[in-house]
Write a protein that holds these residues in place. Structure first.
Motif, PDB file in Angstrom:
ATOM      1  N   ALA A 164       9.716  43.237  19.108  1.00  0.00           N
ATOM      2  CA  ALA A 164       8.693  44.272  19.253  1.00  0.00           C
ATOM      3  C   ALA A 164       8.879  45.053  20.545  1.00  0.00           C
ATOM      4  O   ALA A 164       8.765  46.287  20.570  1.00  0.00           O
ATOM      5  CB  ALA A 164       7.307  43.630  19.208  1.00  0.00           C
ATOM      6  N   ILE A 165       9.171  44.334  21.635  1.00  0.00           N
ATOM      7  CA  ILE A 165       9.329  45.003  22.941  1.00  0.00           C
ATOM      8  C   ILE A 165      10.513  45.950  22.915  1.00  0.00           C
ATOM      9  O   ILE A 165      10.429  47.086  23.411  1.00  0.00           O
ATOM     10  CB  ILE A 165       9.496  43.963  24.057  1.00  0.00           C
ATOM     11  N   SER A 166      11.638  45.503  22.358  1.00  0.00           N
ATOM     12  CA  SER A 166      12.822  46.373  22.340  1.00  0.00           C
ATOM     13  C   SER A 166      12.554  47.640  21.534  1.00  0.00           C
ATOM     14  O   SER A 166      13.031  48.723  21.887  1.00  0.00           O
ATOM     15  CB  SER A 166      14.030  45.614  21.777  1.00  0.00           C
ATOM     16  N   GLY A 167      11.755  47.512  20.475  1.00  0.00           N
ATOM     17  CA  GLY A 167      11.398  48.699  19.702  1.00  0.00           C
ATOM     18  C   GLY A 167      10.593  49.685  20.525  1.00  0.00           C
ATOM     19  O   GLY A 167      10.831  50.903  20.473  1.00  0.00           O
ATOM     20  N   VAL A 226       5.454  44.363  14.268  1.00  0.00           N
ATOM     21  CA  VAL A 226       6.378  43.598  13.444  1.00  0.00           C
ATOM     22  C   VAL A 226       5.575  43.065  12.264  1.00  0.00           C
ATOM     23  O   VAL A 226       4.571  42.369  12.456  1.00  0.00           O
ATOM     24  CB  VAL A 226       7.012  42.437  14.226  1.00  0.00           C
ATOM     25  N   LEU A 227       5.987  43.409  11.059  1.00  0.00           N
ATOM     26  CA  LEU A 227       5.273  43.014   9.846  1.00  0.00           C
ATOM     27  C   LEU A 227       6.051  41.923   9.107  1.00  0.00           C
ATOM     28  O   LEU A 227       7.293  41.954   9.067  1.00  0.00           O
ATOM     29  CB  LEU A 227       5.083  44.210   8.917  1.00  0.00           C
ATOM     30  N   ASP A 228       5.300  40.995   8.521  1.00  0.00           N
ATOM     31  CA  ASP A 228       5.956  39.958   7.725  1.00  0.00           C
ATOM     32  C   ASP A 228       6.168  40.448   6.295  1.00  0.00           C
ATOM     33  O   ASP A 228       5.877  41.610   5.964  1.00  0.00           O
ATOM     34  CB  ASP A 228       5.175  38.643   7.789  1.00  0.00           C
ATOM     35  N   ALA A 229       6.656  39.569   5.441  1.00  0.00           N
ATOM     36  CA  ALA A 229       7.002  39.971   4.073  1.00  0.00           C
ATOM     37  C   ALA A 229       5.804  40.454   3.286  1.00  0.00           C
ATOM     38  O   ALA A 229       5.941  41.235   2.329  1.00  0.00           O
ATOM     39  CB  ALA A 229       7.670  38.797   3.353  1.00  0.00           C
ATOM     40  N   ASP A 230       4.604  40.021   3.676  1.00  0.00           N
ATOM     41  CA  ASP A 230       3.381  40.446   2.988  1.00  0.00           C
ATOM     42  C   ASP A 230       2.756  41.684   3.615  1.00  0.00           C
ATOM     43  O   ASP A 230       1.689  42.128   3.185  1.00  0.00           O
ATOM     44  CB  ASP A 230       2.360  39.308   2.989  1.00  0.00           C
ATOM     45  N   GLY A 231       3.387  42.217   4.663  1.00  0.00           N
ATOM     46  CA  GLY A 231       2.848  43.392   5.340  1.00  0.00           C
ATOM     47  C   GLY A 231       1.831  43.086   6.407  1.00  0.00           C
ATOM     48  O   GLY A 231       1.243  44.006   6.995  1.00  0.00           O
ATOM     49  N   ALA A 232       1.583  41.807   6.705  1.00  0.00           N
ATOM     50  CA  ALA A 232       0.639  41.432   7.764  1.00  0.00           C
ATOM     51  C   ALA A 232       1.315  41.548   9.123  1.00  0.00           C
ATOM     52  O   ALA A 232       2.533  41.363   9.246  1.00  0.00           O
ATOM     53  CB  ALA A 232       0.139  40.005   7.547  1.00  0.00           C
ATOM     54  N   ILE A 233       0.512  41.835  10.134  1.00  0.00           N
ATOM     55  CA  ILE A 233       1.057  41.962  11.485  1.00  0.00           C
ATOM     56  C   ILE A 233       1.404  40.585  12.028  1.00  0.00           C
ATOM     57  O   ILE A 233       0.556  39.700  12.117  1.00  0.00           O
ATOM     58  CB  ILE A 233       0.056  42.668  12.418  1.00  0.00           C
ATOM     59  N   ALA A 234       2.679  40.410  12.385  1.00  0.00           N
ATOM     60  CA  ALA A 234       3.147  39.154  12.960  1.00  0.00           C
ATOM     61  C   ALA A 234       3.305  39.263  14.469  1.00  0.00           C
ATOM     62  O   ALA A 234       3.188  38.262  15.181  1.00  0.00           O
ATOM     63  CB  ALA A 234       4.474  38.748  12.331  1.00  0.00           C
ATOM     64  N   ALA A 235       3.574  40.476  14.977  1.00  0.00           N
ATOM     65  CA  ALA A 235       3.761  40.690  16.420  1.00  0.00           C
ATOM     66  C   ALA A 235       3.480  42.154  16.721  1.00  0.00           C
ATOM     67  O   ALA A 235       3.470  43.005  15.821  1.00  0.00           O
ATOM     68  CB  ALA A 235       5.167  40.303  16.855  1.00  0.00           C
ATOM     69  N   PHE A 236       3.281  42.450  17.992  1.00  0.00           N
ATOM     70  CA  PHE A 236       2.954  43.825  18.380  1.00  0.00           C
ATOM     71  C   PHE A 236       3.355  44.074  19.825  1.00  0.00           C
ATOM     72  O   PHE A 236       3.433  43.159  20.646  1.00  0.00           O
ATOM     73  CB  PHE A 236       1.452  44.088  18.209  1.00  0.00           C
ATOM     74  N   CYS A 237       3.618  45.330  20.114  1.00  0.00           N
ATOM     75  CA  CYS A 237       3.858  45.805  21.481  1.00  0.00           C
ATOM     76  C   CYS A 237       3.209  47.181  21.563  1.00  0.00           C
ATOM     77  O   CYS A 237       3.661  48.128  20.912  1.00  0.00           O
ATOM     78  CB  CYS A 237       5.355  45.886  21.781  1.00  0.00           C
TER      79      CYS A 237
END
Length: 355
Positions: free
Chosen positions: A305-308, A257-268
Motif C-alpha cells: 500500500a505504501i509503495s503505491g 489493498v482489496l482482497d478477493a471479495d473486494g474488502a479492504i485489507a490494507a490502506f495508505c
C-alpha cells in the motif's frame, strides 16, 4: 488512586473550573466560532518555534467547532491582551469513543513574546480541571464493563522533543512521558532520491486508488487495524467524514489493498497541505494513516500500500513524503518505513496522566 474504584469515585463530582487569571491577560473567556482565526493565529505563532517544519491548518481549528462531541463554549478558552490581541488559548477534548477507556486530549499555546511569564501554567491548570470535569460528567452514564474491570481514563498532552515548555508544564501537572513518536521523510525527487520499489501483490489482492464510495469501509478498516495500537480509539463517523471529506485529503494519492471479495485489507491515506511546503523547503505529501486489518497481517500488504502511495506522490510531482510513527509500534512500522527509504527527522513525546 486505585484502579479498583469506579471512575465516578476516582474523579468525584463535576466542578466548574474557574477561568485563569494573569496580569498580562485582560480577558479570559470561552470560545465562540468568531474566535477561530484568533486561536489559529496564536497556534501558528507558537508552532513557528515549537515545530517549524509544519503548520496546523485553520481548518483543523474550524472543525472543532463543528463536531458533536466538542462544545467549544465549555471546552476551549481564549485569553486577550488589553490591546485586543489574542495571546493564549487552551482546549480539552474528550474523545467520543466509549469502549472501556476514556481519553481527554489537552493542547494550547501562548504567544511566544509572552512565554515564561506563567500564562501557560494558568492555561494548563484550567485544562486539567476541565478534563476532570468532563470525566466526572460522563462517569455516571457509563455502562458496567462486566468481567473487564473498571473504566480506565487518562489525559494526554503531546509535545515535540525540542519543546521545553510543554513537558515542564505537563510534569508539573502530574503527567509523565509514556510514548515517543518519530517523524520520517522520504525523498522522491532529485539525484539522490531512490526509485519507489515495485512490489507484487499476493494472490487474490489488488491495489486500487481510494474512492469516496469506500469512506465507511475505510473507517471500519482503520478501526480494526488500530485496535491494538497504543492510545488508539475508534474513529467516529463524524470525525472520519471531516478527514476524508476535508480539503487536504488526497484520494488520488491514497491507496487501498482489496482482497478477493473486494474488502479492504490494507490502506495508505495521504493529504497535502501546501502551507507546509515553505516551512519544509520542498513540496510534499503527508501520509496520515497506514494500516492492515488484523485478518490480513504478515502478508506484506503494508509495504504494498505504501509503495503505491509513494509512486502516486512522485507521479504528482511532489518532492517528499512525510509520516509519523510510534517508535514502539507492535507492527514494527519503524523498521518497515526505513526499508522503504524513509529517514528519521524529528521526535515527539506523549505525556499521560492516568486518572
Amino acid at each position: 488512586m486505585s484502579e479498583q474504584l469506579p471512575l465516578s469515585a476516582r474523579v468525584g463530582e463535576p466542578v466548574e473550573p474557574p477561568l485563569p487569571r494573569h496580569p498580562d491577560v485582560a480577558v479570559w473567556r470561552t470560545a465562540t466560532p468568531a474566535d477561530i482565526d484568533a486561536i489559529h493565529a496564536v497556534m501558528v505563532a507558537a508552532e513557528k518555534i515549537d515545530h517549524p517544519t509544519w503548520t496546523s491548518p485553520r481548518e483543523e481549528v474550524a472543525d472543532t467547532f463543528d463536531l458533536p462531541h466538542i462544545d467549544p463554549s465549555r471546552d476551549t478558552i481564549i485569553g486577550w491582551h488589553a490591546d485586543g490581541r489574542p495571546v493564549a488559548f487552551g482546549s480539552a477534548f474528550l474523545h467520543p469513543a466509549r469502549e472501556g477507556t476514556l481519553t481527554v486530549h489537552l493542547f494550547g499555546a501562548v504567544l511566544p513574546e509572552l512565554w515564561r511569564r506563567g500564562i501557560g501554567t494558568q492555561v494548563q491548570r484550567w485544562l486539567v480541571a476541565r478534563a476532570l470535569q468532563q470525566l466526572a460528567e460522563v462517569a455516571p452514564t457509563l455502562p458496567a464493563l462486566f468481567g473487564r474491570g473498571e473504566w480506565e481514563a487518562n489525559l494526554k498532552v503531546y509535545a515535540d522533543e525540542v519543546n521545553l515548555g510543554i513537558p515542564r508544564l505537563a510534569e508539573q501537572a502530574g503527567f509523565a512521558p509514556e510514548r515517543w513518536f518519530t517523524s520520517m521523510l522520504r525523498d522522491l525527487a532529485g539525484e539522490e532520491a531512490e526509485a519507489v520499489p515495485t512490489l507484487a501483490a499476493p494472490d487474490g489482492m489488488r491495489v486500487v486508488e481510494y474512492t469516496h464510495d469506500r469512506d465507511e469501509d475505510a473507517r471500519l478498516a482503520r478501526n480494526d487495524a488500530f485496535r491494538d495500537h497504543w492510545g488508539s480509539l475508534p474513529s467516529a463517523p463524524e470525525t472520519w467524514a471531516k478527514f476524508v471529506g476535508g480539503e487536504f485529503f488526497r484520494a488520488d494519492l491514497s491507496r487501498l489493498v482489496l482482497d478477493a471479495d473486494g474488502a479492504i485489507a490494507a490502506f495508505c491515506l495521504a493529504s497535502v497541505n501546501e502551507d507546509d511546503w515553505e516551512s519544509l523547503g520542498a513540496s510534499n505529501a503527508y501520509i496520515d494513516l497506514i494500516g492492515v486489518v488484523r485478518a490480513h497481517r504478515r502478508r506484506g500488504l503494508a509495504p504494498l500500500a505504501i509503495s503505491g502511495t509513494l509512486q502516486a506522490i512522485a507521479d504528482a510531482g511532489l518532492e517528499k513524503a512525510v509520516l509519523d510513527v510510534d517508535t514502539a509500534s507492535p507492527t514494527g512500522a519503524h523498521t518497515l518505513y526505513e526499508g522503504l527509504g524513509f529517514r528519521a527527522t524529528e521526535r515527539s513525546v506523549a505525556f499521560v496522566r492516568h486518572v
